[in-house]
Scaffold this motif. Structure first.
Motif, mmCIF file in Angstrom:
data_model
loop_
_atom_site.group_PDB
_atom_site.id
_atom_site.type_symbol
_atom_site.label_atom_id
_atom_site.label_comp_id
_atom_site.label_asym_id
_atom_site.label_seq_id
_atom_site.Cartn_x
_atom_site.Cartn_y
_atom_site.Cartn_z
ATOM 1 N N THR B 57 0.845 -1.186 0.000
ATOM 2 C CA THR B 57 0.000 0.000 0.000
ATOM 3 C C THR B 57 0.880 1.235 0.000
ATOM 4 O O THR B 57 1.995 1.207 0.511
ATOM 5 C CB THR B 57 -0.952 -0.028 1.215
ATOM 6 O OG1 THR B 57 -1.786 1.108 1.168
ATOM 7 C CG2 THR B 57 -0.188 -0.029 2.522
ATOM 8 N N ASP B 84 -3.274 1.502 6.682
ATOM 9 C CA ASP B 84 -3.763 0.904 5.434
ATOM 10 C C ASP B 84 -3.439 -0.587 5.385
ATOM 11 O O ASP B 84 -4.220 -1.383 4.858
ATOM 12 C CB ASP B 84 -3.132 1.596 4.218
ATOM 13 C CG ASP B 84 -3.866 2.877 3.858
ATOM 14 O OD1 ASP B 84 -4.984 3.099 4.353
ATOM 15 O OD2 ASP B 84 -3.312 3.666 3.068
ATOM 16 N N LEU B 85 -2.274 -0.952 5.889
ATOM 17 C CA LEU B 85 -1.938 -2.377 5.952
ATOM 18 C C LEU B 85 -2.827 -3.088 6.966
ATOM 19 O O LEU B 85 -3.421 -4.127 6.677
ATOM 20 C CB LEU B 85 -0.466 -2.564 6.354
ATOM 21 C CG LEU B 85 0.580 -2.151 5.316
ATOM 22 C CD1 LEU B 85 1.975 -2.204 5.921
ATOM 23 C CD2 LEU B 85 0.509 -3.055 4.086
ATOM 24 N N ALA B 86 -2.919 -2.502 8.160
ATOM 25 C CA ALA B 86 -3.602 -3.183 9.271
ATOM 26 C C ALA B 86 -5.077 -3.430 8.983
ATOM 27 O O ALA B 86 -5.595 -4.511 9.278
ATOM 28 C CB ALA B 86 -3.432 -2.371 10.553
ATOM 29 N N GLY B 88 -6.517 -4.022 6.336
ATOM 30 C CA GLY B 88 -6.699 -5.099 5.370
ATOM 31 C C GLY B 88 -6.350 -6.461 5.964
ATOM 32 O O GLY B 88 -6.349 -7.464 5.257
#
Lengths: 340, 340
Positions: B57, B84-86, B88
């Protein structure tokens, strides 16, 4: 075609429908996968191989002008990041692309740049899998900045490193030096110079793969961007603690580049390239590596320009046309701002 | 201390010694690993697990002002990408950071921002492993832009997706809405307003891990940045094809945020957040998820704000304080430029 505007407005950066339309129509419709997500979720068997490593690299591109002979900022953004992966021995897999757009930028220009990016990515065998756009007010940025980040995989056992360079190794380049820097300089129009120069901007993933196949003992490689070949050679000399010698006579320089440099008092060794690299290989593999490079379109002009020596450790020297020797130092400042 | 300048000059972007000094002293000396390379080479057993996926991301940050109550652009850049990673379902591993710096920017400011980034990354359990700096002339950018790209791993079998939302599911948020947007607005000083507001900017990786442990059936999560909670809910409704209903009375809103919105005619549902997310969980797991969130510092104010319904598919509605119902649409344009 929900996008009716001809120029970018602040509304295109606000997180609402206007932004979604811009992103979908201009960017994701051209990139892969079609339904590009905020977060890409990816699998690759290559990454799961025992001993494989993930390579990660990032670059912001701020070149001006945005379009120039031989390329545009989008081509630079793809090639630059693919090349950073490739010269480290990684096979490029995925890219992210983040756009900072100045209010008032023409949407037709963005479409052209996005199209170049999609084409270049396809040719280089990488996928643009995620992205971002931000819009800033008029005057808060200069047209468009692009940041690309690349993920690649380094196969088990591959270890390219400048620290591995040994006396006797040969220094190879894949073609004429300084074309990109000279092209940008001429394209800025301040000089009222008309040249036939084109940027050397190119993705070097396929060329690096060919070199590594032909010369499995290759020590190190580095693309010669900002700071030119001189910066790369100095970094290599410093990291390895050996001396490097290049031959002025062997340097592949276009007459136009030499001419432009003479007029402006620049040294082509410090001019930026965007599709040129320095590869260091053991003497025994030099001919095979050169042959492999020359068989690629991006390496047609490949030549050996020098070698590593036991003398003057950490220093780069050039044997001049007249048989003299001079130190090729790293530049302190810069020759040309916003060259990439 | 090779860096003697107090402000950034174009020489700091030229690829020579001045650039190396800036990068080493201001950035890599604070980030991990100490010898940050142009290309990071990374291993993680987690990535090699059968069925694991890589998450990628990217986001550019262009917030103005660069420093504000509760954070700065560096904190935003770390938290935004970690989040943004977390959301998802990925465990954040590595970040890249690319800096576009305007000539004339104070080096002391860059040092403060780099220090914030290092601190935030450490707290979030991620490593900044590679980066880039470019310098543009005065007027060609507004102080500093940062682009961060994050790589994480999604464990085998984890599949968060808005498409999985079903009627009956509960909508949870982790605290007061709109604090970040309101703080930035007040910090710009155009309004001569003095508030005690602080940005909600926070990394949510630990909170997401706690939620997924307590509520393994969680359907989807999304951080509510540009476009606010309204944008997230609309995206979720569209992707899942279910209707979403929120209760106005249940929305956690600080009195200062409500006041500012009333003065300016803004709607807090559309204000940006940088440490707030919407998590959707099955009814049966809602209490467990709320408990897990409240046990984290970033989730102390967690509440349920509504639920998914079989009615009005794809649409978000709010039950007002007075028992009425109104559509919460996605904003077309933007409320506030350069909020992140």
């Amino acid at each position: 075609m929900a996008l009716r505007d001809s120029h970018v407005t602040l509304a295109h950066g606000g997180g609402g429908k206007a932004m979604r339309d811009l992103i979908e129509e201009v960017f994701t419709s051209l990139f892969q996968p079609p339904g590009m997500e905020d977060q890409a979720r990816l699998t690759s068997a290559a990454l799961a191989a025992p001993g494989a490593r993930l390579a990660l690299t990032t670059d912001s591109f701020v070149v001006t002008p945005l379009e120039f002979p031989g390329g545009d900022i989008g081509k630079l953004a793809i090639c630059g990041t693919v090349n950073d992966l490739a010269v480290g021995g990684a096979e490029p897999l995925w890219l992210s692309a983040a756009f900072i757009i100045e209010e008032g930028t023409e949407i037709a220009l963005l479409r052209r740049i996005a199209a170049t990016m999609a084409d270049e990515a396809r040719a280089a065998g990488v996928r643009i899998v995620t992205g971002d756009t931000k819009v800033v007010e008029r005057g808060a940025a200069d047209g468009l900045f692009i940041t690309t980040t690349g993920v690649g995989v380094i196969p088990p056992g591959r270890e390219l490193s400048a620290a591995a360079i040994r006396p006797g190794d040969r220094l190879l380049v894949n073609g004429g030096l300084g074309d990109h820097g000279a092209t940008i300089l001429a394209a800025r129009g301040d000089l009222a110079l008309s040249t036939d120069l084109q940027s050397d901007c190119a993705a070097l993933g396929h060329l690096m793969a060919a070199v590594l196949k032909a010369a499995p003992g290759a020590r190190a490689a580095r693309d010669a961007t900002r700071g030119g070949v001189a910066a790369v050679l100095n970094e290599m000399a410093e990291a390895s603690g050996v001396g490097l010698v290049i031959e002025e006579e062997a340097l592949p320089l276009r007459a136009e580049v030499v001419g432009l440099c003479e007029i402006l008092g620049l040294d082509p060794l410090y001019l930026a390239n965007e599709g040129r690299l320095v590869v260091v290989v053991p003497e025994a593999e030099a001919e095979a590596a050169l042959g492999a490079m020359r068989a690629c379109p991006e390496g047609a002009g490949a030549v050996a320009i020098g070698r590593a020596v036991a003398d003057h450790p950490g220093q780069v020297r050039m044997t001049t046309r007249f048989g003299g020797s001079r130190i090729v130092d790293m530049l302190v400042g810069e020759q040309l701002p916003r060259i990439c």
